[in-house]
Design a protein around this motif. Structure first.
Motif, PDB file in Angstrom:
ATOM      1  N   ASN A 136       0.824  -1.204   0.000  1.00 29.47           N
ATOM      2  CA  ASN A 136       0.000   0.000   0.000  1.00 29.47           C
ATOM      3  C   ASN A 136       0.860   1.257   0.000  1.00 29.47           C
ATOM      4  O   ASN A 136       0.537   2.247  -0.678  1.00 29.47           O
ATOM      5  N   ALA A 137       1.952   1.234   0.748  1.00 32.19           N
ATOM      6  CA  ALA A 137       2.811   2.415   0.838  1.00 32.19           C
ATOM      7  C   ALA A 137       3.414   2.760  -0.518  1.00 32.19           C
ATOM      8  O   ALA A 137       3.354   3.911  -0.971  1.00 32.19           O
ATOM      9  N   TYR A 138       3.992   1.768  -1.206  1.00 35.44           N
ATOM     10  CA  TYR A 138       4.657   2.043  -2.482  1.00 35.44           C
ATOM     11  C   TYR A 138       3.672   2.251  -3.632  1.00 35.44           C
ATOM     12  O   TYR A 138       3.951   3.031  -4.552  1.00 35.44           O
ATOM     13  N   SER A 139       2.543   1.568  -3.600  1.00 36.40           N
ATOM     14  CA  SER A 139       1.576   1.712  -4.695  1.00 36.40           C
ATOM     15  C   SER A 139       0.930   3.098  -4.701  1.00 36.40           C
ATOM     16  O   SER A 139       0.352   3.509  -5.702  1.00 36.40           O
ATOM     17  N   LYS A 140       1.048   3.818  -3.578  1.00 32.42           N
ATOM     18  CA  LYS A 140       0.477   5.165  -3.496  1.00 32.42           C
ATOM     19  C   LYS A 140       1.491   6.255  -3.844  1.00 32.42           C
ATOM     20  O   LYS A 140       1.178   7.442  -3.771  1.00 32.42           O
ATOM     21  N   TYR A 141       2.709   5.857  -4.204  1.00 32.33           N
ATOM     22  CA  TYR A 141       3.724   6.857  -4.551  1.00 32.33           C
ATOM     23  C   TYR A 141       3.272   7.677  -5.756  1.00 32.33           C
ATOM     24  O   TYR A 141       2.826   7.121  -6.762  1.00 32.33           O
ATOM     25  N   ASP A 142       3.405   8.992  -5.643  1.00 32.84           N
ATOM     26  CA  ASP A 142       3.144   9.846  -6.795  1.00 32.84           C
ATOM     27  C   ASP A 142       4.470  10.309  -7.383  1.00 32.84           C
ATOM     28  O   ASP A 142       5.545   9.885  -6.947  1.00 32.84           O
ATOM     29  N   SER A 143       4.401  11.183  -8.368  1.00 31.18           N
ATOM     30  CA  SER A 143       5.600  11.633  -9.069  1.00 31.18           C
ATOM     31  C   SER A 143       6.604  12.294  -8.125  1.00 31.18           C
ATOM     32  O   SER A 143       7.812  12.079  -8.232  1.00 31.18           O
ATOM     33  N   ASP A 144       6.106  13.081  -7.168  1.00 29.68           N
ATOM     34  CA  ASP A 144       6.993  13.762  -6.222  1.00 29.68           C
ATOM     35  C   ASP A 144       7.712  12.763  -5.319  1.00 29.68           C
ATOM     36  O   ASP A 144       8.896  12.937  -4.998  1.00 29.68           O
ATOM     37  N   ASP A 145       7.000  11.729  -4.893  1.00 30.36           N
ATOM     38  CA  ASP A 145       7.609  10.710  -4.032  1.00 30.36           C
ATOM     39  C   ASP A 145       8.733   9.982  -4.770  1.00 30.36           C
ATOM     40  O   ASP A 145       9.807   9.738  -4.214  1.00 30.36           O
ATOM     41  N   ILE A 146       8.461   9.624  -6.024  1.00 25.71           N
ATOM     42  CA  ILE A 146       9.463   8.926  -6.832  1.00 25.71           C
ATOM     43  C   ILE A 146      10.692   9.810  -7.030  1.00 25.71           C
ATOM     44  O   ILE A 146      11.833   9.367  -6.882  1.00 25.71           O
ATOM     45  N   LEU A 147      10.436  11.091  -7.330  1.00 20.76           N
ATOM     46  CA  LEU A 147      11.533  12.023  -7.562  1.00 20.76           C
ATOM     47  C   LEU A 147      12.377  12.209  -6.305  1.00 20.76           C
ATOM     48  O   LEU A 147      13.597  12.352  -6.376  1.00 20.76           O
ATOM     49  N   GLN A 148      11.730  12.177  -5.146  1.00 24.06           N
ATOM     50  CA  GLN A 148      12.474  12.346  -3.893  1.00 24.06           C
ATOM     51  C   GLN A 148      13.450  11.192  -3.673  1.00 24.06           C
ATOM     52  O   GLN A 148      14.606  11.400  -3.294  1.00 24.06           O
ATOM     53  N   VAL A 149      13.009   9.960  -3.920  1.00 25.87           N
ATOM     54  CA  VAL A 149      13.895   8.801  -3.778  1.00 25.87           C
ATOM     55  C   VAL A 149      15.012   8.858  -4.810  1.00 25.87           C
ATOM     56  O   VAL A 149      16.183   8.591  -4.502  1.00 25.87           O
ATOM     57  N   TYR A 150      14.651   9.222  -6.018  1.00 26.30           N
ATOM     58  CA  TYR A 150      15.597   9.269  -7.137  1.00 26.30           C
ATOM     59  C   TYR A 150      16.698  10.296  -6.902  1.00 26.30           C
ATOM     60  O   TYR A 150      17.895   9.994  -7.028  1.00 26.30           O
ATOM     61  N   LEU A 151      16.311  11.516  -6.546  1.00 22.10           N
ATOM     62  CA  LEU A 151      17.302  12.573  -6.374  1.00 22.10           C
ATOM     63  C   LEU A 151      18.068  12.431  -5.059  1.00 22.10           C
ATOM     64  O   LEU A 151      19.187  12.931  -4.937  1.00 22.10           O
ATOM     65  N   THR A 152      17.490  11.733  -4.085  1.00 22.82           N
ATOM     66  CA  THR A 152      18.258  11.410  -2.878  1.00 22.82           C
ATOM     67  C   THR A 152      19.397  10.457  -3.234  1.00 22.82           C
ATOM     68  O   THR A 152      20.508  10.561  -2.695  1.00 22.82           O
ATOM     69  N   ALA A 153      19.122   9.527  -4.151  1.00 25.20           N
ATOM     70  CA  ALA A 153      20.187   8.631  -4.622  1.00 25.20           C
ATOM     71  C   ALA A 153      21.300   9.436  -5.287  1.00 25.20           C
ATOM     72  O   ALA A 153      22.489   9.109  -5.153  1.00 25.20           O
ATOM     73  N   LEU A 154      20.925  10.506  -5.997  1.00 27.37           N
ATOM     74  CA  LEU A 154      21.923  11.374  -6.635  1.00 27.37           C
ATOM     75  C   LEU A 154      22.740  12.131  -5.587  1.00 27.37           C
ATOM     76  O   LEU A 154      23.971  12.143  -5.645  1.00 27.37           O
ATOM     77  N   THR A 155      22.072  12.771  -4.624  1.00 28.88           N
ATOM     78  CA  THR A 155      22.799  13.555  -3.621  1.00 28.88           C
ATOM     79  C   THR A 155      23.720  12.676  -2.786  1.00 28.88           C
ATOM     80  O   THR A 155      24.822  13.086  -2.421  1.00 28.88           O
ATOM     81  N   ARG A 156      23.284  11.447  -2.510  1.00 28.28           N
ATOM     82  CA  ARG A 156      24.111  10.564  -1.689  1.00 28.28           C
ATOM     83  C   ARG A 156      25.292   9.985  -2.458  1.00 28.28           C
ATOM     84  O   ARG A 156      26.197   9.410  -1.849  1.00 28.28           O
ATOM     85  N   SER A 157      25.274  10.122  -3.765  1.00 27.07           N
ATOM     86  CA  SER A 157      26.451   9.737  -4.552  1.00 27.07           C
ATOM     87  C   SER A 157      27.597  10.707  -4.287  1.00 27.07           C
ATOM     88  O   SER A 157      28.768  10.363  -4.439  1.00 27.07           O
ATOM     89  N   TYR A 158      27.250  11.931  -3.904  1.00 29.09           N
ATOM     90  CA  TYR A 158      28.254  12.948  -3.568  1.00 29.09           C
ATOM     91  C   TYR A 158      28.529  12.967  -2.064  1.00 29.09           C
ATOM     92  O   TYR A 158      29.664  13.148  -1.637  1.00 29.09           O
ATOM     93  N   ASP A 159      27.471  12.827  -1.270  1.00 30.31           N
ATOM     94  CA  ASP A 159      27.598  12.886   0.184  1.00 30.31           C
ATOM     95  C   ASP A 159      26.560  11.948   0.797  1.00 30.31           C
ATOM     96  O   ASP A 159      25.359  12.181   0.668  1.00 30.31           O
ATOM     97  N   PRO A 160      26.997  10.867   1.445  1.00 31.86           N
ATOM     98  CA  PRO A 160      26.056   9.863   1.977  1.00 31.86           C
ATOM     99  C   PRO A 160      25.121  10.395   3.056  1.00 31.86           C
ATOM    100  O   PRO A 160      24.178   9.704   3.444  1.00 31.86           O
ATOM    101  N   HIS A 161      25.341  11.620   3.522  1.00 30.69           N
ATOM    102  CA  HIS A 161      24.495  12.180   4.578  1.00 30.69           C
ATOM    103  C   HIS A 161      23.549  13.259   4.046  1.00 30.69           C
ATOM    104  O   HIS A 161      22.904  13.963   4.824  1.00 30.69           O
ATOM    105  N   SER A 162      23.468  13.388   2.727  1.00 33.29           N
ATOM    106  CA  SER A 162      22.593  14.406   2.133  1.00 33.29           C
ATOM    107  C   SER A 162      21.352  13.769   1.528  1.00 33.29           C
ATOM    108  O   SER A 162      21.420  12.705   0.920  1.00 33.29           O
ATOM    109  N   ASP A 163      20.213  14.441   1.699  1.00 33.00           N
ATOM    110  CA  ASP A 163      18.944  13.994   1.134  1.00 33.00           C
ATOM    111  C   ASP A 163      18.357  15.096   0.256  1.00 33.00           C
ATOM    112  O   ASP A 163      18.631  16.282   0.456  1.00 33.00           O
ATOM    113  N   TYR A 164      17.544  14.681  -0.711  1.00 33.15           N
ATOM    114  CA  TYR A 164      16.754  15.631  -1.478  1.00 33.15           C
ATOM    115  C   TYR A 164      15.351  15.648  -0.877  1.00 33.15           C
ATOM    116  O   TYR A 164      14.762  14.586  -0.622  1.00 33.15           O
TER     117      TYR A 164
END
Length: 223
Positions: A136-164
């Motif tokens: 239920n949690a993942y099936s309710k993800y909208d575009s903003d939720d997906i983008l948050q996970v995606y860009l957090t993966a990007l920021t953590r490639s530079y700094d493991p303690h940074s989130d988007y």
């Protein structure tokens, strides 16, 4: 490459449970292009393409687990082993291999409950709720939720303690830091998909109302 790996791993909890070898091979086309697509061209379509595949695998997992819980026999009379931490394990070769991993993982979770003395019918009920909550949690993800996970993966490639932080997450963070939102005066927790009152804050509206107490479950909200 780190960006891609972090995004894939963040979706499947770093446990190599859902994406098949063929999925990872297919997404390999992004290994040298993901940075340019995202940073130079503002193209975040890979985030949605990969998430759609993840959701497909998660639904297969959800359906298969429920099938086993409805019809499977959970007997433990043989010598079996299950690798609980799959961070360094190879991804499933195909869907059949994934189902084997899901079955063994479910049996491990069932056994954990059984060793605590929980009755079989309660174990099934608990595990169904657990997997339903995840789906239920993942099936309710909208575009903003997906983008948050995606860009957090990007920021953590530079700094493991940074989130988007997306807009909603940023607003919640701001409210927490500024303490500008007055709540009902209760500390809440989420259990099996329900919001439960963990404790009441002394002097708060909840205490003064004399209508709420710890372990109450919030099932609906009026105006």
């Amino acid at each position: 490459g780190q960006f891609l790996d972090r995004y894939l791993n963040s979706l499947e909890f770093g446990q190599h449970l859902f994406f098949l070898e063929s999925d990872r091979k297919e997404f390999g086309v992004y290994r040298t292009t993901l940075d340019d697509l995202t940073g130079r061209y503002g193209d975040v379509s890979p985030a949605h393409i990969i998430f759609a595949r993840f959701l497909e695998r998660l639904k297969q997992n959800y359906d298969y687990v429920n099938q086993l819980l409805d019809t499977g026999k959970f007997e433990f009379n043989s010598d079996e082993r299950f690798e609980i931490n799959r961070r360094k394990a190879a991804p499933p070769k195909d869907l059949a291999d994934a189902q084997r991993i899901w079955r063994d993982r479910l049996r491990s979770e069932y056994l954990e409950q059984k060793l605590r003395g929980v009755k079989p019918e309660e174990i099934v009920k608990t595990l169904k709720k657990r997997y339903t909550r995840i789906w239920n949690a993942y099936s309710k993800y909208d575009s903003d939720d997906i983008l948050q996970v995606y860009l957090t993966a990007l920021t953590r490639s530079y700094d493991p303690h940074s989130d988007y932080m997306g807009k909603a997450e940023s607003e919640n963070f701001s409210i927490t830091m500024k303490l500008s939102l007055v709540g009902i005066g209760a500390q809440l927790s989420s259990e099996d998909g329900y919001c439960t009152i963990k404790q009441l804050i002394p002097g708060g509206p909840a205490v003064r109302s004399k209508k709420l107490k710890p372990n109450d479950r919030i099932v609906a909200v009026a105006q």
